[in-house]
Design an enzyme around this catalytic site. Structure first.
Site, short mmCIF file in Angstrom:
data_model
loop_
_atom_site.label_atom_id
_atom_site.label_comp_id
_atom_site.label_asym_id
_atom_site.label_seq_id
_atom_site.Cartn_x
_atom_site.Cartn_y
_atom_site.Cartn_z
N ILE A 175 0.84 -1.20 0.00
CA ILE A 175 0.00 0.00 0.00
C ILE A 175 0.87 1.25 0.00
O ILE A 175 0.64 2.19 -0.77
CB ILE A 175 -0.96 -0.01 1.21
CG1 ILE A 175 -1.92 -1.20 1.11
CG2 ILE A 175 -1.74 1.30 1.30
CD1 ILE A 175 -2.77 -1.43 2.34
N ASP A 194 10.92 2.51 6.53
CA ASP A 194 10.54 1.10 6.62
C ASP A 194 11.65 0.37 7.37
O ASP A 194 12.82 0.72 7.26
CB ASP A 194 10.37 0.50 5.21
CG ASP A 194 9.52 -0.78 5.22
OD1 ASP A 194 8.43 -0.77 4.64
OD2 ASP A 194 9.96 -1.78 5.83
N ALA A 251 -4.70 4.15 8.13
CA ALA A 251 -5.60 3.13 7.56
C ALA A 251 -4.91 1.78 7.63
O ALA A 251 -5.12 0.92 6.79
CB ALA A 251 -5.96 3.48 6.12
N GLU A 282 -13.12 -1.88 17.57
CA GLU A 282 -14.09 -1.57 16.51
C GLU A 282 -15.39 -2.32 16.78
O GLU A 282 -15.35 -3.47 17.25
CB GLU A 282 -13.52 -1.97 15.14
CG GLU A 282 -12.27 -1.17 14.78
CD GLU A 282 -11.67 -1.57 13.43
OE1 GLU A 282 -12.24 -2.43 12.75
OE2 GLU A 282 -10.62 -1.00 13.08
N HIS A 305 -13.43 1.41 9.01
CA HIS A 305 -12.55 0.35 8.50
C HIS A 305 -12.97 -0.08 7.08
O HIS A 305 -13.21 -1.26 6.81
CB HIS A 305 -12.55 -0.86 9.43
CG HIS A 305 -11.31 -1.71 9.27
ND1 HIS A 305 -10.74 -2.41 10.29
CD2 HIS A 305 -10.54 -1.97 8.18
CE1 HIS A 305 -9.68 -3.07 9.85
NE2 HIS A 305 -9.53 -2.82 8.56
N GLY A 307 -11.16 1.12 4.32
CA GLY A 307 -10.06 1.49 3.41
C GLY A 307 -9.99 0.57 2.20
O GLY A 307 -9.76 1.02 1.08
N GLY A 308 -10.19 -0.71 2.43
CA GLY A 308 -10.06 -1.66 1.32
C GLY A 308 -11.39 -2.12 0.78
O GLY A 308 -11.44 -3.03 -0.05
P1 NAI Z 1 2.87 -4.99 3.44
O1 NAI Z 1 3.26 -6.16 4.24
O2 NAI Z 1 2.94 -5.06 1.97
O3 NAI Z 1 3.75 -3.73 3.90
C1 NAI Z 1 4.00 -3.41 5.25
C2 NAI Z 1 5.36 -2.72 5.30
O4 NAI Z 1 5.55 -2.25 6.65
C3 NAI Z 1 6.52 -3.64 4.97
O5 NAI Z 1 7.34 -3.04 4.00
C4 NAI Z 1 7.23 -3.79 6.31
O6 NAI Z 1 8.63 -3.99 6.18
C5 NAI Z 1 6.91 -2.48 6.97
N1 NAI Z 1 7.07 -2.47 8.42
C6 NAI Z 1 6.83 -3.48 9.29
N2 NAI Z 1 7.08 -3.06 10.56
C7 NAI Z 1 7.48 -1.77 10.47
C8 NAI Z 1 7.86 -0.80 11.44
N3 NAI Z 1 7.87 -1.09 12.74
N4 NAI Z 1 8.20 0.41 10.99
C9 NAI Z 1 8.20 0.71 9.66
N5 NAI Z 1 7.85 -0.17 8.71
C10 NAI Z 1 7.48 -1.40 9.11
O7 NAI Z 1 1.39 -4.61 3.92
P2 NAI Z 1 0.30 -3.79 3.11
O8 NAI Z 1 -0.47 -4.68 2.24
O9 NAI Z 1 0.92 -2.58 2.52
O10 NAI Z 1 -0.68 -3.38 4.32
C11 NAI Z 1 -0.28 -2.45 5.32
C12 NAI Z 1 -1.31 -2.36 6.42
O11 NAI Z 1 -2.57 -1.99 5.88
C13 NAI Z 1 -1.57 -3.66 7.18
O12 NAI Z 1 -1.61 -3.35 8.55
C14 NAI Z 1 -2.95 -4.07 6.75
O13 NAI Z 1 -3.59 -4.78 7.77
C15 NAI Z 1 -3.60 -2.73 6.50
N6 NAI Z 1 -4.76 -2.79 5.63
C16 NAI Z 1 -5.85 -2.05 5.97
C17 NAI Z 1 -6.98 -2.05 5.16
C18 NAI Z 1 -8.15 -1.22 5.52
O14 NAI Z 1 -9.27 -1.56 5.15
N7 NAI Z 1 -7.97 -0.12 6.23
C19 NAI Z 1 -7.05 -2.88 3.96
C20 NAI Z 1 -5.80 -3.54 3.63
C21 NAI Z 1 -4.71 -3.52 4.46
#
Ligand code: NAI
Length: 425
Positions: A175, A194, A251, A282, A305, A307-308
């Site tokens: 994302i 990151d 998000a 939530e 919630h 976002g997706g």
């Molecule tokens: P992803 O796994 O592709 O990316 C997460 C990134 O965060 C990775 O690059 C990882 O190295 C980094 N990371 C991990 N711990 C970290 C830290 N302490 N400090 C800095 N960076 C750190 O995940 P994606 O698909 O991008 O999703 C991200 C978040 O979005 C997840 O928490 C997911 O649950 C949430 N999400 C929320 C949705 C919504 O409806 N609001 C829908 C889809 C995802």
């Protein structure tokens, strides 16, 4: 595994092969998007039962007898009791992101891989965040709330273009990178932090510390997973490091931001606004009220919630998960299974393919191979992956040879075997 009689060069032999898809039963719960059914039908599945609601526990156990493929979303609970009643179940598809509604260990112990769609809604989240950044920097939430109350607040004060502003992205994964690309298209200057080294897309620049990112950004958006080191990642100290007048978007997961500290930062005017889609607690359904210390702020965008949550994402999830189920069923691939050794397999045209799932204990592979060597059957390819609990071996073998029923029986009798079937296509 059920028997299936196929025509062979020697039609007198009865073979144990994986049944044709038309004979298999699929159960899709919770109104899984029709795109899933389309994918399954295109793959030859004909017996597809769809139910609108969630089914869990005992009620699910009663429905799972004779079901080969189960599709759920987030509300059906697939527990040990349900899995215990699912002797024919080959795979579970979670048509959503989370998989904690399934007893993953129990499914694995029974040789049932579980698939989900972790990235089908990436774009939906990115678009919402981008829109929120524009609205927050223009002070629209406050003006909008005032207008709803009959107040006319026509003013350019505190309203900014996003062009040229510094966007700080925390978590530069699926994302985060999408948002970076979209934000640059609007002229924002993108930096990210990151914990992993991530390839910078476009002109984005990595920064070495979270503090550096927070201090140097006009807007900060969070896209980290829920993990022990991300709980409370943004608390009072981090909010204090953000620039005065900056805005915050979350998000990702509700646990990442200390809501009380955020409320303080908004109250004092240190932050100009926020957009929050996820919360530490939530409501479990749309019937429950939403409580949050942020409700009183006009300059905060609150979304439930979502976002997706878009029609497009639901459709993509339907396709993505159904394709994974079909691939496992037809080809044996377990790539991206959440509870299973991952094996990515080439097509097996012109050969038979054995899928053998067993408890991970010494000697099983040798016994599988012995069945082939004892009968002089030529192995054309072999793939093995294990985790601490199970092993998954896939054997492509010569189609010219007969592979009679007793030989498969011997494979299934190998101590520790959980599931075994042979693909003919
Ligand atoms: P992803 O796994 O592709 O990316 C997460 C990134 O965060 C990775 O690059 C990882 O190295 C980094 N990371 C991990 N711990 C970290 C830290 N302490 N400090 C800095 N960076 C750190 O995940 P994606 O698909 O991008 O999703 C991200 C978040 O979005 C997840 O928490 C997911 O649950 C949430 N999400 C929320 C949705 C919504 O409806 N609001 C829908 C889809 C995802």
């Amino acid at each position: 595994m059920a028997d299936h009689r196929v025509t062979t060069p020697d039609a007198t032999l009865v073979h144990h092969f994986s049944r044709p898809n038309a004979d298999l039963r699929c159960l899709l719960l919770e109104g899984v998007h029709p795109s899933a059914e389309a994918v399954l039908r295109a793959a030859g599945f004909e017996q597809i039962e769809r139910l609108p609601g969630a089914v869990s526990g005992r009620a699910l156990a009663e429905r799972l007898g004779g079901v080969h493929v189960l599709g759920i979303r987030s509300r059906s609970r697939v527990d040990a009791e349900a899995l215990g009643a699912a002797a024919d179940l080959r795979a579970i598809g979670c048509f959503c992101i989370g998989t904690d509604q399934v007893d993953l260990d129990e499914a694995r112990a029974r040789g049932v891989p579980v698939f989900n769609a972790p990235f089908s809604n990436t774009r939906s989240v990115a678009e919402l965040v981008l829109a929120e950044l524009v609205l927050l920097l223009r002070d629209v939430p406050r003006k909008n709330a005032a207008a709803h109350r009959g107040e006319w607040r026509k003013s350019a004060g505190g309203a900014y273009e996003v062009r040229g502003k510094r966007l700080g992205i925390v978590g530069y994964g699926h994302i985060g990178t999408q948002i970076g690309v979209l934000a640059e298209a609007l002229g924002m200057r993108v930096r990210y932090y990151d914990v992993q080294t991530r390839l910078a897309l476009g002109n984005a620049e990595p920064v070495r510390t979270l503090d550096e990112l927070l201090a140097g950004s006009d807007a900060v958006t969070l896209h980290v997973p829920e993990a022990p080191d991300t709980v409370g990642l943004i608390g009072a100290a981090q909010l204090a490091r953000m620039r005065r007048g900056a805005v915050l978007v979350n998000a990702s997961r509700g646990s990442v931001v200390d809501i009380a500290a955020l409320a303080d930062a908004l109250e004092s005017g240190h932050l100009a606004g926020a957009a929050i889609d996820v919360f530490p607690a939530e409501p479990r359904s749309n019937d429950e009220p939403f409580e949050s210390a942020l409700r009183r702020f006009d300059n905060v965008i609150l979304t439930p919630h979502v976002g997706g949550s878009t029609e497009e994402a639901q459709e993509r999830i339907g396709v993505e998960v159904a394709e994974k189920l079909v691939r496992f069923n037809d080809n044996g691939s377990t790539l991206s299974a959440v509870n299973f050794p991952e094996v990515s397999l080439p097509p097996h045209r012109g050969t038979y393919r054995l899928l053998h799932i067993h408890r991970n204990r010494p000697g099983v592979l040798a016994q599988v191979n012995a069945v082939f060597s004892d009968h002089g059957i030529n192995i054309e390819g072999e793939f093995l992956q294990t985790d601490e609990a199970i092993g998954y071996v896939v054997v492509d073998f010569d189609m010219e040879r007969e592979f009679a029923i007793d030989k498969l029986e011997r494979l299934k009798r190998i101590d520790g075997t959980l599931r075994a079937r042979i693909l003919t296509r």
